[in-house]
Design a protein around this motif. Sequence first.
Motif, PDB file in Angstrom:
ATOM      1  N   GLY A 279     -13.155  27.701 -66.009  1.00 54.73           N
ATOM      2  CA  GLY A 279     -14.142  28.732 -66.298  1.00 54.73           C
ATOM      3  C   GLY A 279     -15.197  28.262 -67.276  1.00 54.73           C
ATOM      4  O   GLY A 279     -16.400  28.523 -67.091  1.00 54.73           O
ATOM      5  N   ALA A 280     -14.773  27.557 -68.322  1.00 52.69           N
ATOM      6  CA  ALA A 280     -15.732  27.025 -69.293  1.00 52.69           C
ATOM      7  C   ALA A 280     -16.641  25.994 -68.635  1.00 52.69           C
ATOM      8  O   ALA A 280     -17.846  25.929 -68.931  1.00 52.69           O
ATOM      9  CB  ALA A 280     -14.983  26.411 -70.476  1.00 52.69           C
ATOM     10  N   ALA A 281     -16.075  25.187 -67.732  1.00 51.82           N
ATOM     11  CA  ALA A 281     -16.879  24.184 -67.026  1.00 51.82           C
ATOM     12  C   ALA A 281     -17.962  24.848 -66.185  1.00 51.82           C
ATOM     13  O   ALA A 281     -19.118  24.396 -66.154  1.00 51.82           O
ATOM     14  CB  ALA A 281     -15.977  23.319 -66.153  1.00 51.82           C
ATOM     15  N   GLN A 282     -17.618  25.930 -65.514  1.00 53.94           N
ATOM     16  CA  GLN A 282     -18.598  26.625 -64.686  1.00 53.94           C
ATOM     17  C   GLN A 282     -19.695  27.251 -65.539  1.00 53.94           C
ATOM     18  O   GLN A 282     -20.877  27.236 -65.183  1.00 53.94           O
ATOM     19  CB  GLN A 282     -17.914  27.699 -63.838  1.00 53.94           C
ATOM     20  N   LEU A 283     -19.337  27.785 -66.708  1.00 52.15           N
ATOM     21  CA  LEU A 283     -20.342  28.329 -67.615  1.00 52.15           C
ATOM     22  C   LEU A 283     -21.278  27.223 -68.107  1.00 52.15           C
ATOM     23  O   LEU A 283     -22.490  27.445 -68.252  1.00 52.15           O
ATOM     24  CB  LEU A 283     -19.665  29.006 -68.805  1.00 52.15           C
ATOM     25  N   ALA A 284     -20.726  26.041 -68.346  1.00 55.58           N
ATOM     26  CA  ALA A 284     -21.555  24.918 -68.786  1.00 55.58           C
ATOM     27  C   ALA A 284     -22.563  24.529 -67.710  1.00 55.58           C
ATOM     28  O   ALA A 284     -23.708  24.161 -68.014  1.00 55.58           O
ATOM     29  CB  ALA A 284     -20.670  23.725 -69.148  1.00 55.58           C
ATOM     30  N   ARG A 285     -22.151  24.606 -66.456  1.00 55.28           N
ATOM     31  CA  ARG A 285     -23.074  24.310 -65.352  1.00 55.28           C
ATOM     32  C   ARG A 285     -24.165  25.372 -65.246  1.00 55.28           C
ATOM     33  O   ARG A 285     -25.337  25.064 -65.043  1.00 55.28           O
ATOM     34  CB  ARG A 285     -22.310  24.271 -64.023  1.00 55.28           C
ATOM     35  N   THR A 286     -23.765  26.616 -65.359  1.00 60.14           N
ATOM     36  CA  THR A 286     -24.686  27.726 -65.117  1.00 60.14           C
ATOM     37  C   THR A 286     -25.668  27.932 -66.260  1.00 60.14           C
ATOM     38  O   THR A 286     -26.862  28.172 -66.037  1.00 60.14           O
ATOM     39  CB  THR A 286     -23.895  29.026 -64.885  1.00 60.14           C
ATOM     40  N   PHE A 287     -25.182  27.799 -67.491  1.00 62.30           N
ATOM     41  CA  PHE A 287     -25.998  28.179 -68.642  1.00 62.30           C
ATOM     42  C   PHE A 287     -26.324  27.019 -69.584  1.00 62.30           C
ATOM     43  O   PHE A 287     -27.205  27.159 -70.428  1.00 62.30           O
ATOM     44  CB  PHE A 287     -25.288  29.272 -69.446  1.00 62.30           C
ATOM     45  N   GLY A 288     -25.604  25.898 -69.467  1.00 67.55           N
ATOM     46  CA  GLY A 288     -25.817  24.776 -70.371  1.00 67.55           C
ATOM     47  C   GLY A 288     -26.329  23.549 -69.655  1.00 67.55           C
ATOM     48  O   GLY A 288     -27.093  23.645 -68.695  1.00 67.55           O
ATOM     49  N   ASP A 289     -25.883  22.390 -70.101  1.00 65.59           N
ATOM     50  CA  ASP A 289     -26.337  21.128 -69.506  1.00 65.59           C
ATOM     51  C   ASP A 289     -25.270  20.479 -68.641  1.00 65.59           C
ATOM     52  O   ASP A 289     -25.360  19.296 -68.312  1.00 65.59           O
ATOM     53  CB  ASP A 289     -26.793  20.161 -70.609  1.00 65.59           C
ATOM     54  N   GLY A 290     -24.218  21.239 -68.289  1.00 59.05           N
ATOM     55  CA  GLY A 290     -23.166  20.696 -67.432  1.00 59.05           C
ATOM     56  C   GLY A 290     -22.133  19.881 -68.176  1.00 59.05           C
ATOM     57  O   GLY A 290     -21.365  19.155 -67.542  1.00 59.05           O
ATOM     58  N   THR A 291     -22.107  20.007 -69.510  1.00 62.10           N
ATOM     59  CA  THR A 291     -21.091  19.299 -70.294  1.00 62.10           C
ATOM     60  C   THR A 291     -20.403  20.264 -71.251  1.00 62.10           C
ATOM     61  O   THR A 291     -20.951  21.309 -71.622  1.00 62.10           O
ATOM     62  CB  THR A 291     -21.678  18.138 -71.120  1.00 62.10           C
ATOM     63  N   LEU A 292     -19.206  19.882 -71.670  1.00 61.43           N
ATOM     64  CA  LEU A 292     -18.459  20.548 -72.732  1.00 61.43           C
ATOM     65  C   LEU A 292     -18.213  19.530 -73.833  1.00 61.43           C
ATOM     66  O   LEU A 292     -18.112  18.326 -73.573  1.00 61.43           O
ATOM     67  CB  LEU A 292     -17.106  21.055 -72.225  1.00 61.43           C
ATOM     68  N   ARG A 293     -18.120  20.014 -75.059  1.00 55.84           N
ATOM     69  CA  ARG A 293     -17.759  19.129 -76.170  1.00 55.84           C
ATOM     70  C   ARG A 293     -16.551  19.721 -76.879  1.00 55.84           C
ATOM     71  O   ARG A 293     -16.573  20.884 -77.296  1.00 55.84           O
ATOM     72  CB  ARG A 293     -18.915  19.000 -77.162  1.00 55.84           C
ATOM     73  N   PHE A 294     -15.507  18.914 -77.012  1.00 53.64           N
ATOM     74  CA  PHE A 294     -14.324  19.349 -77.751  1.00 53.64           C
ATOM     75  C   PHE A 294     -14.457  18.949 -79.215  1.00 53.64           C
ATOM     76  O   PHE A 294     -15.202  18.028 -79.562  1.00 53.64           O
ATOM     77  CB  PHE A 294     -13.063  18.799 -77.097  1.00 53.64           C
TER      78      PHE A 294
END
Length: 432
Positions: A279-294
């Motif tokens: 779910g977080a990955a999909q939000l990163a695609r939709t609203f961010g730059d397609g990445t997550l940072r831990f």
Amino acid sequence: MSTALRPSACPGLLRIVQALDGGICRIKLNGGSISADQAEVVAHAAERFASGVIEATNRANLQIRGIDEHGTALIDSLLAAGLGPRTAAGDDVRNLMLSPAAGIDPQMRLDTRTLAGQILDTLQSHPRFHELSAKFAVQLDGGEALAMLEHPHDLWLSVYEERGETLLAFGLAGCPTDRPLAAVALADGHALVVAVLELFLDLARPEQTRMRHLLDECPAPVFLEKLGQRINLKAVADWPREAGPEGLHLGIHPQQSAGQVYVGAAPALGRLAPDMLRGAAQLARTFGDGTLRFTPWQSLLLPNVRETAAVQVLDELGKLNLLTHAENPVAHLIACTGSNGCGKGLADTKHDARLLATLLPRAVDVHLSGCPRSCAAAHHAPATLLAVSPGHYDLYIRDAAVPGFGALHAHNLTIEVAATLLAARSRSPLDA
């Protein structure tokens, strides 16, 4: 890729280590960053080849727990997604921690990602550095407000300004809040890391696996004198490095670029279900730059989100059962795997932490550790509950004059009694 690795108790991507709840695979992320596609591969691998438990670690990496007999297939899927090292021997030494907000933090003095890439390339490609312990670690801090400054590292580097010049201060076996040993020009940052690691390997005996072991025999001034023969060092006149405000890893925070923010959320006690990660990955695609940072706070960030979409993203992260507000008591608790998954754990720390959160009237920073190894917290927490038996803990309060967890405050407490004591301390102005 060959998986013939030296023996070690530390899990890696290529080395699955057994625990009570199955195998553990640790995925080291470059600067804590992972693409949305890679995150989905991790989620799928955890479901298909393991128990479905994914952990965010306190060094901004990911772990998959409960791996069954399909460990080789799990490793292959992660390698195919580009989550592995350049060489098998390079996996153990990819221990470089950055700020989760590297390159986007409004307070940063340098975007450290280019230098970090050079350091990681060298750690993996320089055969001699493969002799380093799997625990040997480096920290690179660009002056960001969001930076973990309390985790000890064998070598730490921190960007600062002195008399109009931007320099890189450094220290050994400590933290950026310590007084630096010296500094170098930014252009010499990569060479400094190489020189420190080569000098360490030149001087250390095989049993001296960490910088602190060597410094017990070769004091820091002696090491510094030898280092000065290899690289041009500068004295540090003033050292102002302090952490930014607490809670910057959760919620909505501005980036250096106007109109953009990062949005932070945390899985309770560091544990992610596959659907959370997807779910977080999909939000990163939709609203961010397609990445997550831990992050070292066992949380995640979505960078480069439009400010106008930030509230919606935070709400969607909350719907995934991620913690999004620093006021939540669970967001202030750290707990190791505990007896449910670790043979050394004397209590079910995850369960006890959740119970503690319901009993505290306000948020209190507490670390629950199932044994003295303190795997869940690299730094010293304000309060530590150290398990002595199932459901019973010794309470330690951090004290700068006492090493380890701090001063022993009370012995053999139930969680209910511990909650009463912690709540009383949190109300005391002397402990503010």
